[in-house]
Design an enzyme around this catalytic site. Structure first.
Site, PDB file in Angstrom:
ATOM      1  N   TRP A   1      31.329  32.784  38.808  1.00 40.82           N
ATOM      2  CA  TRP A   1      31.347  33.042  37.362  1.00 40.82           C
ATOM      3  C   TRP A   1      32.745  32.872  36.798  1.00 40.82           C
ATOM      4  O   TRP A   1      32.918  32.424  35.660  1.00 40.82           O
ATOM      5  CB  TRP A   1      30.846  34.466  37.087  1.00 40.82           C
ATOM      6  CG  TRP A   1      30.926  34.893  35.655  1.00 40.82           C
ATOM      7  CD1 TRP A   1      29.972  34.723  34.687  1.00 40.82           C
ATOM      8  CD2 TRP A   1      32.006  35.582  35.005  1.00 40.82           C
ATOM      9  NE1 TRP A   1      30.398  35.246  33.491  1.00 40.82           N
ATOM     10  CE2 TRP A   1      31.642  35.785  33.662  1.00 40.82           C
ATOM     11  CE3 TRP A   1      33.249  36.049  35.442  1.00 40.82           C
ATOM     12  CZ2 TRP A   1      32.471  36.441  32.755  1.00 40.82           C
ATOM     13  CZ3 TRP A   1      34.079  36.689  34.534  1.00 40.82           C
ATOM     14  CH2 TRP A   1      33.692  36.878  33.214  1.00 40.82           C
ATOM     15  N   HIS A   2      33.765  33.197  37.589  1.00 41.23           N
ATOM     16  CA  HIS A   2      35.131  33.141  37.094  1.00 41.23           C
ATOM     17  C   HIS A   2      35.619  31.710  36.904  1.00 41.23           C
ATOM     18  O   HIS A   2      36.585  31.496  36.157  1.00 41.23           O
ATOM     19  CB  HIS A   2      36.073  33.883  38.048  1.00 41.23           C
ATOM     20  CG  HIS A   2      36.041  35.366  37.874  1.00 41.23           C
ATOM     21  ND1 HIS A   2      35.086  36.164  38.464  1.00 41.23           N
ATOM     22  CD2 HIS A   2      36.837  36.203  37.154  1.00 41.23           C
ATOM     23  CE1 HIS A   2      35.296  37.426  38.134  1.00 41.23           C
ATOM     24  NE2 HIS A   2      36.349  37.477  37.338  1.00 41.23           N
ATOM     25  N   GLY A   3      35.014  30.747  37.545  1.00 41.30           N
ATOM     26  CA  GLY A   3      35.457  29.382  37.331  1.00 41.30           C
ATOM     27  C   GLY A   3      35.035  28.456  38.446  1.00 41.30           C
ATOM     28  O   GLY A   3      34.582  28.883  39.512  1.00 41.30           O
TER      29      GLY A   3
ATOM     30  N   PHE B   1      38.264  31.828  31.412  1.00 41.79           N
ATOM     31  CA  PHE B   1      37.001  32.116  32.075  1.00 41.79           C
ATOM     32  C   PHE B   1      35.856  32.173  31.072  1.00 41.79           C
ATOM     33  O   PHE B   1      34.726  32.249  31.464  1.00 41.79           O
ATOM     34  CB  PHE B   1      37.091  33.433  32.852  1.00 41.79           C
ATOM     35  CG  PHE B   1      38.177  33.437  33.885  1.00 41.79           C
ATOM     36  CD1 PHE B   1      38.436  32.307  34.649  1.00 41.79           C
ATOM     37  CD2 PHE B   1      38.957  34.571  34.087  1.00 41.79           C
ATOM     38  CE1 PHE B   1      39.456  32.312  35.596  1.00 41.79           C
ATOM     39  CE2 PHE B   1      39.960  34.576  35.030  1.00 41.79           C
ATOM     40  CZ  PHE B   1      40.218  33.455  35.787  1.00 41.79           C
TER      41      PHE B   1
ATOM     42  N   CYS C   1      29.643  36.277  41.426  1.00 38.16           N
ATOM     43  CA  CYS C   1      30.724  36.851  40.628  1.00 38.16           C
ATOM     44  C   CYS C   1      31.969  35.970  40.726  1.00 38.16           C
ATOM     45  O   CYS C   1      32.643  35.704  39.719  1.00 38.16           O
ATOM     46  CB  CYS C   1      31.035  38.266  41.103  1.00 38.16           C
ATOM     47  SG  CYS C   1      32.385  39.074  40.205  1.00 38.16           S
TER      48      CYS C   1
END
Length: 475
Positions: free
Chosen positions: A324-326, A475, A321
């Site tokens: 996933w944001h960067g 994102f 997670c």
């Protein structure tokens, strides 16, 4: 294209509404999905013209995967694996190639591999969101949760639907399938959507951007300029900004969907009212939390295979997670941080405490953990996060930096205090509060204040060019 821009509000959106309902009046509902598809591709074209073919090509690919899984029952597992490999492979390449090159360039140079000629990979706008939407479709088709869609136009419209294309919420196919072909537009729904959109716009431009100005200034200060009070002011300002900014985008996306007859699921439910980290993740970015729960955590075994396996599953899910944001170590650390506290909650049995017991203390403790997590999330690197925490938790007092003092006029101070009410809202109820109130007097009052006071104020701010882009656009 940004929702909170003059061009979108006064050019694209009016033309989109006229185009959609104009063809609707002339041709009925036969071409309404085609009209929305064209509008959505035009929207994407304005923001990322270089990736329009990538969006179209990846959409056709996953449409084909769904059809092949339906026609070749014995091989559908392989079609799903192919869909996962292609989608996650493309997501990894576009989001993390530059990061991996930067992290390994020094090691590879010592091995004689020169990466000095590397050309940075541009990131397609919204790839994190539409990739997860497409994967929800192919996975659910594989599981038999939904039938593959017959029309390529309808599927392409689902993937590219402009209200939620760029920054969510992540709309799963099975949640919206019935609305693709049989939604009902109405003036009541249209008005509700307009109110919801305008509420999100005001929340973004007036409140989130004010908090953002404080956060940007404070997080850019040198360690020597930070003291305890200023560091906490920055941490709380960013805590308010990221919630108000992203929930405002979700409000605007949900409202825009209503304008065209869609009802998207809610994406926030007063997350700062949570009494535990588990409760927080049930309330924050709900569409992403549910995606990871249903398509990763539960397939990995969830909490069905013993405590140790549960802790491992939580850790892996939140590491992913965060990633996933960067492509930044602070995002990975932020994910690990939340995974760690979720594991601690389970080990200590905190999740079994009755809901109303020690509620105030638990809310305060949860908020403290969340605020510290946002500091990690906001910082550029782990070193900056460590220095910021040092300032927060080491009692020091210095003269307030001039850049911060310059922001603390009466207007900004009052807006920050009003934004801070999100920290003390009761846990029950929805984020949009009075917008859902059906009492005529309340509804009329909300409409008058929104359209006659707040909206003109937003227009004035936008005309001055002082608003910031949405945080989750990157994102």
């Amino acid at each position: 294209m940004v929702f909170s821009s003059i061009f979108f509000l006064f050019a694209f959106l009016p033309l989109a509404i006229l185009g959609y309902y104009g063809q609707y009046v002339l041709l009925g509902n036969r071409l309404r999905n085609l009209a929305l598809l064209i509008l959505s591709y035009l929207f994407y074209l304005f923001g990322a013209p270089g990736f329009i073919l990538f969006l179209a090509g990846s959409t056709v690919f996953d449409y084909a995967m769904g059809r092949l899984m339906d026609r070749c029952e014995r091989r559908k597992r392989w079609w799903l694996i192919l869909s996962l490999l292609v989608n996650l492979g493309l997501l990894a390449w576009f989001k993390y190639a530059n990061f991996m090159v930067a992290e390994t360039a020094g090691y590879l140079a010592r091995m004689g591999i020169d990466l000095s000629g590397w050309e940075a990979v541009a990131l397609p706008v919204g790839i994190s969101f539409f990739t997860f939407q497409k994967l929800s479709y192919t996975i659910d088709v594989y599981r038999g949760r939904c039938r593959p869609i017959a029309s390529l136009i309808d599927f392409s419209m689902y993937v590219a639907l402009f209200p939620q294309l760029v920054a969510g919420p992540i709309v799963r196919f099975r949640d919206i399938y019935g609305q693709i072909g049989s939604r009902v537009e109405s003036w009541t729904l249209f008005y509700a959507g307009a109110v919801r959109f305008c509420w999100g716009l005001c929340k973004k431009v007036i409140l989130a951007d004010t908090c953002g100005r404080f956060a940007d200034v404070i997080f850019s200060l040198s360690p020597g300029e930070l003291d305890t009070a200023v560091a906490w002011m920055g941490a709380l300002a960013y805590t308010l900004q990221i919630y108000l900014d992203f929930s405002a985008y979700s409000d605007m996306a949900i409202g825009l969907g209503m304008l065209f007859g869609f009802r998207f699921l809610e994406n926030f439910n007063r997350p700062y009212s949570a009494v535990s980290l588990t409760d927080f993740w049930r309330r924050w970015h709900i569409s992403l939390s549910r995606w990871f729960r249903d398509y990763l955590y539960i397939p990995m075994g969830g909490n069905r295979k013993g405590a140790a396996r549960t802790y491992l599953n939580l850790t892996v899910v939140f590491l992913l997670c965060g990633f996933w944001h960067g492509a930044n170590w602070t995002f990975v650390i932020w994910g690990a941080y939340h995974g760690l506290f979720l594991v601690i909650e389970r080990i200590m049995g905190l999740r079994r405490i009755p809901e109303n017991r020690l509620r105030g203390l638990r809310r305060l403790a949860t908020l403290l953990v969340v605020v510290c997590g946002w500091v990690i999330f906001r910082c550029d690197d782990p070193g900056q996060a460590a220095r910021f925490f040092t300032a927060m938790f080491t009692l020091t007092a210095r003269d307030m930096p001039a850049a911060v003092a310059g922001l603390m006029d009466l207007k900004n101070t009052l807006l920050m205090l009003f934004a801070a009410t999100t920290l003390i809202l009761p846990s029950s109820g929805q984020d949009d509060g009075p917008l859902l109130d059906t009492r005529p007097f309340v509804a009329a009052t909300v409409g008058i204040v929104l359209f006659m006071v707040l909206l003109p104020w937003c227009m004035a701010i936008m005309a001055s060019g002082s608003q910031n882009p949405f945080i989750y656009y990157r994102f």
